[in-house]
Design an enzyme around this catalytic site. Structure first.
Site, PDB file in Angstrom:
ATOM      1  N   ARG A 228       0.862  -1.175   0.000  1.00 27.13           N
ATOM      2  CA  ARG A 228       0.000   0.000   0.000  1.00 27.13           C
ATOM      3  C   ARG A 228       0.903   1.231   0.000  1.00 27.13           C
ATOM      4  O   ARG A 228       1.969   1.216   0.629  1.00 27.13           O
ATOM      5  CB  ARG A 228      -0.868   0.046   1.271  1.00 27.13           C
ATOM      6  CG  ARG A 228      -2.015  -0.963   1.304  1.00 27.13           C
ATOM      7  CD  ARG A 228      -3.109  -0.609   0.326  1.00 27.13           C
ATOM      8  NE  ARG A 228      -4.226  -1.524   0.379  1.00 27.13           N
ATOM      9  CZ  ARG A 228      -4.400  -2.539  -0.478  1.00 27.13           C
ATOM     10  NH1 ARG A 228      -3.536  -2.762  -1.452  1.00 27.13           N
ATOM     11  NH2 ARG A 228      -5.466  -3.314  -0.387  1.00 27.13           N
ATOM     12  N   GLU A 257      -3.391   7.535  -4.929  1.00 27.21           N
ATOM     13  CA  GLU A 257      -3.749   6.976  -6.248  1.00 27.21           C
ATOM     14  C   GLU A 257      -5.053   7.592  -6.759  1.00 27.21           C
ATOM     15  O   GLU A 257      -5.955   7.822  -5.965  1.00 27.21           O
ATOM     16  CB  GLU A 257      -3.903   5.454  -6.127  1.00 27.21           C
ATOM     17  CG  GLU A 257      -2.597   4.785  -5.761  1.00 27.21           C
ATOM     18  CD  GLU A 257      -2.767   3.319  -5.370  1.00 27.21           C
ATOM     19  OE1 GLU A 257      -3.843   2.740  -5.594  1.00 27.21           O
ATOM     20  OE2 GLU A 257      -1.802   2.763  -4.828  1.00 27.21           O
ATOM     21  N   HIS A 275      -1.219   0.133  -9.760  1.00 24.65           N
ATOM     22  CA  HIS A 275      -1.895  -0.753  -8.774  1.00 24.65           C
ATOM     23  C   HIS A 275      -2.586  -1.914  -9.503  1.00 24.65           C
ATOM     24  O   HIS A 275      -3.803  -2.069  -9.433  1.00 24.65           O
ATOM     25  CB  HIS A 275      -2.910   0.046  -7.938  1.00 24.65           C
ATOM     26  CG  HIS A 275      -3.307  -0.683  -6.675  1.00 24.65           C
ATOM     27  ND1 HIS A 275      -3.679  -0.042  -5.521  1.00 24.65           N
ATOM     28  CD2 HIS A 275      -3.395  -2.004  -6.394  1.00 24.65           C
ATOM     29  CE1 HIS A 275      -3.989  -0.925  -4.591  1.00 24.65           C
ATOM     30  NE2 HIS A 275      -3.821  -2.132  -5.102  1.00 24.65           N
TER      31      HIS A 275
HETATM   32  C1  8YV Z   1      -7.070  -4.845  -5.594  1.00 23.39           C
HETATM   33  C2  8YV Z   1      -5.392  -5.226  -3.741  1.00 23.39           C
HETATM   34  O1  8YV Z   1      -6.693  -4.090  -6.715  1.00 23.39           O
HETATM   35  O2  8YV Z   1      -6.201  -7.295  -2.979  1.00 23.39           O
HETATM   36  C3  8YV Z   1      -5.747  -6.201  -2.682  1.00 23.39           C
HETATM   37  O3  8YV Z   1      -5.558  -5.880  -1.498  1.00 23.39           O
HETATM   38  O4  8YV Z   1      -4.739  -4.287  -3.515  1.00 23.39           O
HETATM   39  C4  8YV Z   1      -5.809  -5.471  -5.130  1.00 23.39           C
HETATM   40  O5  8YV Z   1      -5.849  -6.824  -5.423  1.00 23.39           O
HETATM   41  C5  8YV Z   1      -7.794  -3.932  -4.696  1.00 23.39           C
HETATM   42  O6  8YV Z   1      -7.987  -4.481  -3.448  1.00 23.39           O
HETATM   43  C6  8YV Z   1      -9.140  -3.611  -5.299  1.00 23.39           C
HETATM   44  O7  8YV Z   1     -10.057  -3.174  -4.377  1.00 23.39           O
END
Ligand code: 8YV
Length: 309
Positions: A228, A257, A275
């Protein structure tokens, strides 16, 4: 119990057709004023599919019992508030592990061999004037993984296929893991050529990778953030890259983002990725299927498949 499901995130589009067949769906992300929509209609909903659920939203949805989150990370959901209200939360672990590990290695190779600049080098006709400069390789280097969870472990396996030595750091040492453990992330950075951030987000890890850790990684070190944006102090990272205190970075996640600072856009020793760790057809379909399966389990009173709280 009614079967009204609120979709809070566009990402869920993936499985919206399945959800629409089973439930009465409403899309919060299409509302011009989501707060107003919830103030008027919040009591309609028993379940949510998606991410980004604040305590305020839970307050506005007094009948909410279930949040089926799309993604493995659930830092955008107020888990404490959900727990307090007895709202179940599920996520989508396992199904995205391979895609995440795969792109991590891909970004590392792209960064070490400067593939983005190499591609530009040919397209802009520079090859006619001479060879592309020599780059570095992964072979024989040490990778430090911050967060040896499911994805971290899969990255460790693939890094070994690249002939790298693996170290890791996390809250606790994991019995049975063959990699050297460091309780201190700064010390891990000092011992690593590559520092891979694959920890959970949220307050507990906010700016875990600060100026000191980046300095410890050093002018020959590379940072890769797959977790993150909040985990890395982005300003400190930019400063270190600008001053030559870090060799390069590969970033799949950012502080704000989809905004990426101009300073990063201008750097040749940075590989940028929007991302997209889990963004393959097969993985996103599997994530969507798990979101639906958890909702189905909830509505039929079966045990939830991948429960967080
Ligand atoms: C997704 C992510 O793009 O799974 C996660 O935690 O960061 C990604 O796979 C994101 O969560 C979409 O909401």
């Amino acid at each position: 119990m009614n079967n009204n499901v609120l979709i809070t995130s566009k990402m869920v589009k993936m499985c919206e057709p399945q959800l629409a067949e089973l439930y009465n769906i409403h899309r919060l992300y299409e509302q011009a004023d989501p707060g107003m929509f919830l103030a008027k209609n919040g009591d309609l909903f028993t379940a949510i599919a998606g991410a980004d659920v604040s305590e305020k939203m839970m307050e506005q949805m007094p009948n909410l019992k279930m949040i089926s989150s799309f993604g493995v990370g659930y830092d955008s959901i107020d888990i404490g508030a959900a727990k307090q209200r007895g709202i179940y939360v599920t996520n989508t672990p396992n199904v995205l592990t391979n895609a995440m590990a795969e792109i991590t290695i891909g970004l590392m190779i792209a960064l070490s061999r400067n593939l983005v600049a190499a591609d530009k080098f040919i397209r802009t006709g520079k090859w006619q004037q001479g060879n592309f400069p020599m780059q570095s390789e992964l072979t024989g280097k040490t990778i430090g993984i911050v967060g040896l969870g499911r994805i971290g472990k899969e990255i460790a396996l693939r890094a070994q296929a690249m002939r790298m030595r693996v170290l890791y750091c996390g809250r606790t040492q994991q019995i049975g893991q063959p990699y050297a453990y460091f309780s201190d992330v700064r010390e891990l950075a000092q011992k690593s050529d590559w520092l891979i951030v694959m920890t959970t987000g949220g307050e507990a890890t906010s700016h875990l990778i600060n100026a000191d850790v980046i300095k410890a990684l050093g002018p020959k070190g590379y940072l890769v953030n797959m977790a993150r944006g909040s985990v890395v102090d982005q300003d400190a990272l930019i400063e270190a890259l600008t001053n030559g205190e870090l060799a390069g970075a590969a970033l799949d996640v950012f502080t704000d983002e989809p905004h990426v600072p101009d300073a990063l856009l201008a750097m040749d020793n940075v590989v940028l990725s929007p991302h997209q760790g889990s963004a393959t057809h097969q993985t996103r379909a599997a994530m969507g299927a798990l979101v639906v399966a958890n909702l189905q389990a909830f509505f039929t009173g079966e045990p939830l498949l991948t429960r967080v709280v």
